[in-house]
Design a protein around this motif. Structure first.
Motif, PDB file in Angstrom:
ATOM      1  N   PHE A 112       9.552   5.036 -10.574  1.00  0.00           N
ATOM      2  CA  PHE A 112       9.212   6.286  -9.886  1.00  0.00           C
ATOM      3  C   PHE A 112       8.165   6.039  -8.800  1.00  0.00           C
ATOM      4  O   PHE A 112       8.233   6.622  -7.726  1.00  0.00           O
ATOM      5  N   PHE A 113       7.209   5.165  -9.108  1.00  0.00           N
ATOM      6  CA  PHE A 113       6.163   4.915  -8.118  1.00  0.00           C
ATOM      7  C   PHE A 113       6.726   4.239  -6.882  1.00  0.00           C
ATOM      8  O   PHE A 113       6.302   4.525  -5.766  1.00  0.00           O
ATOM      9  N   ILE A 114       7.681   3.354  -7.101  1.00  0.00           N
ATOM     10  CA  ILE A 114       8.270   2.669  -5.950  1.00  0.00           C
ATOM     11  C   ILE A 114       8.974   3.679  -5.054  1.00  0.00           C
ATOM     12  O   ILE A 114       8.808   3.670  -3.832  1.00  0.00           O
ATOM     13  N   VAL A 115       9.723   4.588  -5.675  1.00  0.00           N
ATOM     14  CA  VAL A 115      10.373   5.630  -4.886  1.00  0.00           C
ATOM     15  C   VAL A 115       9.317   6.539  -4.250  1.00  0.00           C
ATOM     16  O   VAL A 115       9.394   6.877  -3.072  1.00  0.00           O
ATOM     17  N   GLY A 116       8.306   6.872  -5.067  1.00  0.00           N
ATOM     18  CA  GLY A 116       7.275   7.796  -4.607  1.00  0.00           C
ATOM     19  C   GLY A 116       6.513   7.284  -3.401  1.00  0.00           C
ATOM     20  O   GLY A 116       6.139   8.059  -2.520  1.00  0.00           O
ATOM     21  N   LEU A 117       6.304   5.978  -3.351  1.00  0.00           N
ATOM     22  CA  LEU A 117       5.559   5.398  -2.231  1.00  0.00           C
ATOM     23  C   LEU A 117       6.278   5.594  -0.916  1.00  0.00           C
ATOM     24  O   LEU A 117       5.680   5.598   0.149  1.00  0.00           O
TER      25      LEU A 117
END
Lengths: 179, 674, 195
Positions: free
Chosen positions: A20-25
């Protein structure tokens, strides 16, 4: 065996979280897409600028053909950035370009248009933010693409650049114009 | 020259950290004492290099060396010295350096005070600690160099955000970082224990003081931030559930759980793999907080300037740390021996329930904080998760928590007697009922007051329950006072720590509930001579005047605060300041406190249309706000007292050894008396 | 911890970067400073209605701010939204109708209390699910533990080897570290004595 799998649970959870963080970034949490897409233009009543031909007074004037509706104000620095582009769009004549000046006094708007050029067909004004809230916008400039039935098809947030025009807005307008 | 030395020291520190990360680990694996022992001089060298870098940056700030970009961006010659220094960590690069500095301090502490640790455990823990340092040093050297120069040097700096020019906020970040980074100790020990494949009571005994220390700092750091927000932002709020606040609160919750589960490991040699997991998770959550604040994945009012490269780097750091440690966990934790059994109703059982509730609370806040990100990533639309959500889900978790908090310490280890404990808490129950009824009636007896009165009763339950527990221990009123006094003196400090911390929590609960329920405000335009009454006091406006500060201009209002009977309580002089560098207005509230209720006055803009000398004024009636600070301080104090317990005295291994030699029997007798 | 301003925390250089990064530079001017948002001239005559306006405002997010309700924000946009809320209430809208009016224009984003609907089930049920999961995990692991024999399992070969080395080391009469290790085993012995 089950017991061993349990110990992998935290790792699995964290893997999902990291995904999720990778997408969120890659996303901008501040970007707010319009919820008005595919909905008719909200009802509004505005007055035209005194002494200027072509007043935008209500949603009916946004029907009949594909139109561009640009929100601006004389106080808006970023609007100046896109102003030259708007003039080019006007010259191109693909679709009428209407403007709504908000949070602005009519004399200030007129002076601003007088100094920098007036690319608009019709212009309406609101001295408050109310019209902006009505259209669910958060600032200026923002530009709507409205189809012939008066339904909002697209909203661009921020200044229109040559690239945005060539790659997004123009193809969209052409597409909407051919029945 | 000095900034270059600082930069060079950082690079040197990286080399040292690499050595410290690798060599002792190999040494521990091969059981080579010489290699293991290298970790200690390495930790000292590490501290020295980072210390030089930190001193270099501080020097640049103090002498206002604007050729250093960071100083130029965040300082100004007109700034008072304190804020020149706090400017060092009032920005991304500098705060990162402070992070690393604290890491180095903790490593040093292990190297110096950890003499009685088994050499393999110490070597491995220091090695893990150094790995974290390596990660952060790479981060700072590659993406956030605090020593970057600009040429030509500007004549003056841009100044520090005036909101940050405040004593409360000068010390808030260091406290928080001491907390965050302190949890790295629990993490390093947990990873070291996993490598060793061995967790026992002794391990828990070494980890607990570090966790406790970190927890104290984090508790006080959060409280300090909250206090600052309360008096500085000028509208009397103290908690907003903002992502950045949550970023510090989430590790606090899981750190609190860790603190309690480590007790079970220490006393009963059980809950081992869970405690290890908590230690890993707590530090990971601290790292996550750093990621959230600095990467820009969430919107917050006070995120650092965000930069995608930094975001990617921290994410990488987070991923390596978490995936590495949790893989090790998945591999090694099943081999940890399960320990002693216990009945569900027992001290262990209650501590386990505490862990369930605290972890759930921690996960809940995490879920709420990250949900906008989840929804956006899955294209479910943009949502906001704000205070109404957090209040709705957090309160139901805290109610059983507080209920059990009074009961748990009354239960015996292994097998407790819930009925007996509850019966001994009759006084607490009576107190809760009285407070409930009293506040309910005092508040006016409306239906909306039931919840608030219940909350106050809950606080009383915990407060009196905690005191009853202490009274039980010293056999108060059951034996003669002298014996009680002797028993009181003989109680371990850790027991007092618990009593203080739990009492602090009780007072905090009352503060939160009371203030939320009965806060009042009054906003109006006032002309000189006018009087406004709110919360049992009257404010008389006496006009406003211009005053000048060192780097700001201000309009200062003057109010006479009077009690009902006309007696003057205070003269209040709130200011509305306009800072010059950077130009920004701030509001300085005037607060008068009687120890239970705060009276809070703010002056706003002039309103000439309403008459000459008219100003917008705001008054806030803030009942029970001081309870928040008392509660937090008591909790911190409880932690501190517990830290000085002989079992944990981290700084005095020799003394501890000398003492354990003699009165082993005495200690165990005392332990049995609990 | 909440500066009323949009980009607090870092210096102006950082602010410039943030603004540049956001590119759009949504210029609906950011209000300055802090200290309360609602101004006396906005407030309604009717105290009951004003109370409702405050209540509604606390649940609505200021769309140009980072993370503040319109009740807390000094941004112009927040002020305009507060005025709108009051106008709608004066026209007879219910609290929910006022919120819906803004949701129709800005989406669920304006609600600080997310609506209860399929996309937020995870959020609203999450805490309860986590709690149930945690309780179940405890119950299961407890049962397993209770079922397991209370006596410690026999030493593994690895442990036996460790024990041998430990004993051997102590035999050599190690100085400080040896003592430390002796200390290390003490708590266990003590506990054993008590139970």
């Amino acid at each position: 065996m089950m017991r061993r799998i349990v110990y992998f649970l935290p790792l699995a959870l964290v893997a999902v979280l990291l995904g999720f963080f990778i997408v969120g970034l890659q996303k901008d949490p501040r970007k707010l897409p319009s919820v008005l897409l595919d909905r008719p233009v909200p009802a509004f009543t505005l007055a035209g600028l005194p002494g200027r031909e072509g007043a935008l007074t209500g949603p009916d004037e946004l029907k009949g053909q594909v139109t561009l509706l640009n929100f601006f104000g004389s106080w808006c620095v970023a609007c100046l950035q896109e102003h030259a582009m708007l003039k080019r769009i006007r010259a191109e004549g693909l679709a009428p370009l209407h403007g709504i000046a908000f949070k602005d006094q009519p004399e200030d708007t007129l002076r601003w248009l007088g100094r920098h050029g007036d690319p608009y067909d019709r212009v309406g004004y609101d001295t408050t933010n109310r019209i902006a809230i009505e259209f669910g916008i958060t600032g200026a400039p923002e530009t709507f693409v409205i189809d012939a039935d008066g339904v909002i098809q697209y909203k661009h947030i921020g200044p229109i650049t040559a690239q945005v025009w060539a790659e997004t807005l123009r193809p969209l307008i052409e597409d909407l114009s051919t029945p | 020259m000095i900034p270059e030395i600082g930069h060079y020291a950082l690079a040197l520190g990286l080399c040292v950290a690499l050595v410290q990360a690798i060599v002792p680990l190999i040494g521990a694996q091969r059981n080579n004492l010489a290699l293991m022992e290298l970790s200690r001089p390495a930790a000292v060298a590490q501290f020295l290099t980072i210390g030089v870098a930190f001193a270099a940056l501080t020097h640049s700030f103090i002498v206002s060396d604007f050729s250093v970009s960071n100083v130029f961006q965040n300082s100004h010659t007109d700034k008072p010295l304190l804020y020149k220094i706090s400017g060092v960590w009032g920005n991304h690069e500098g705060s990162l350096l402070l992070w690393i500095m604290i890491l180095a301090v903790f490593s040093l502490a292990v190297a110096v005070f950890g003499r009685n640790l088994p050499p393999t455990l110490r070597a491995r823990a220091l090695s893990v600690q150094a790995m974290i340092t390596v990660g952060f040093l790479l981060f700072i050297l590659f993406t956030s160099n605090p020593f970057e120069r600009i040429d030509p040097a500007p004549l003056n700096g841009r100044g520090l955000n005036p909101l940050l020019q405040d004593p409360g906020l000068a010390f808030h970040p260091p406290m928080l970082y001491l907390g965050y980074v302190g949890f790295s100790m629990a993490f390093s020990f947990a990873v070291a224990a996993l490598i060793e494949g061995r967790v026992d009571a002794a391990w828990a005994r070494w980890v607990r003081p570090w966790t406790l220390l970190a927890w104290i700092f984090l508790t006080l750091g959060i409280a300090l931030g909250s206090w600052w927000a309360y008096y500085e932002l000028g509208w009397g709020g103290w908690w907003y559930w903002d992502p950045v606040e949550n970023a510090s609160f989430i590790p606090w919750l899981s750190g609190t759980a860790l603190l309690h589960s480590a007790i079970v490991v220490e006393k009963r040699d059980t809950l081992k793999s869970w405690t290890i997991l908590l230690a890993i998770v707590t530090f990971s959550l601290s790292l996550l907080g750093t990621f959230l604040v600095r990467s820009g994945v969430l919107t917050s009012v006070h995120a650092f300037a965000t930069d995608p490269t930094r975001g990617v780097f921290i994410l990488l750091l987070l991923a390596v740390t978490v995936v590495g440690s949790l893989s090790l966990y998945a591999w090694r934790a099943p081999q940890l021996k399960a320990g002693g059994v216990f009945a569900p109703i027992s001290r262990e059982g209650s501590l386990l329930l505490n862990n369930v509730l605290l972890s759930t609370a921690s996960a809940t806040v995490l879920l709420g904080t990250l949900y906008p990100l989840f929804a956006d990533a899955l294209n479910l639309g943009k949502v906001s998760v704000g205070p109404p959500f957090f209040n709705a889900v957090f309160v139901p978790l805290m109610v059983p928590m507080v209920l059990v908090m009074a009961l748990g310490p009354m239960l015996a280890w292994k097998r407790g007697d819930a009925y007996g404990a509850a019966r001994r808490l009759w006084l607490a129950l009576v107190a809760a009922a009285v407070v409930f009824a009293g506040t309910y009636v005092a508040a006016g007896g409306a239906l909306t007051d039931v919840g608030a009165a219940f909350g106050m009763g809950l606080g009383a339950w915990l407060l009196i329950g905690t005191l009853v527990e202490w009274a039980e221990r010293v056999h108060l009123f059951r034996v003669d006072p002298v014996t009680s006094l002797k028993r009181a003196a003989g109680l371990p400090r850790a027991a007092y720590g618990m009593t203080l911390a739990h009492a602090g929590m009780a007072i905090l609960v009352m503060g939160v509930v009371g203030n939320t329920a009965w806060k009042g405000e009054s906003i109006q335009v006032m002309s000189p001579g006018e009087v406004v009454e709110i919360g049992g006091v009257a404010y008389e406006f006496r006009g406003a005047e211009r005053v000048e500060g060192p780097n700001y201009d201000a309009v200062q209002g003057r109010f006479i605060l009077r009690r009902d009977d006309g007696a003057v309580l205070a003269v209040m002089e709130p200011q509305k300041r306009t800072y010059t560098d950077p130009p920004m207005p701030t509001s300085e509230a005037a607060i008068h406190t009687d120890g239970i209720t705060d009276h809070y006055a703010v002056i706003g803009d002039p309103s000439p249309d309403d008459g000459p000398g008219a100003f917008v004024t705001r008054f806030y009636h803030e009942p029970f706000v001081p309870f928040l600070w008392y509660g937090a301080l008591l909790m911190g104090l409880g932690g501190l007292v517990s830290l000085t317990d002989r079992r944990h005295r981290i700084g005095a291994p020799t003394r501890a050894r000398a003492r354990t030699a003699a009165p082993v029997g005495g200690a165990s007798a005392r332990g049995a008396a609990r | 911890m909440r500066p009323g301003n949009k980009q607090a925390r870092t210096g102006t250089g950082a602010i410039a970067r943030v603004v540049a990064g956001a590119a759009v530079a949504l210029a609906v001017a950011v209000g300055a400073g802090s200290a309360g948002a609602v101004e006396p001239d906005e407030m309604l005559e009717d105290p009951a209605l004003e109370e409702r306006a405050r209540e509604v405002s606390k649940d609505l997010r200021c769309v140009v701010c980072q993370n503040e309700s319109i009740d807390e924000s000094n941004a112009d946009m927040a002020r305009d939204m507060r005025l709108l809320v009051r106008d709608r209430l004066l026209e007879g809208d219910s609290n929910e109708e006022v919120k819906q009016y803004l949701v129709d224009r800005y989406g669920d984003y304006v609600l600080l209390r997310p609506p209860f609907k399929p996309t937020t089930y995870v959020l609203w049920f999450g805490p309860a699910l986590i709690l149930i999961g945690a309780v179940l995990a405890v119950v299961f692991s407890y049962r397993r533990k209770a079922a397991a024999p209370a006596a410690p399992p026999p030493l593994t070969d690895e442990e036996k080897a460790q024990l041998r080395t430990l004993l051997a080391e102590r035999g050599e009469g190690a100085e400080t570290t040896g003592k430390a290790r002796a200390d290390h085993t003490k708590p266990k012995a003590r506990r054993g004595g008590r139970s």
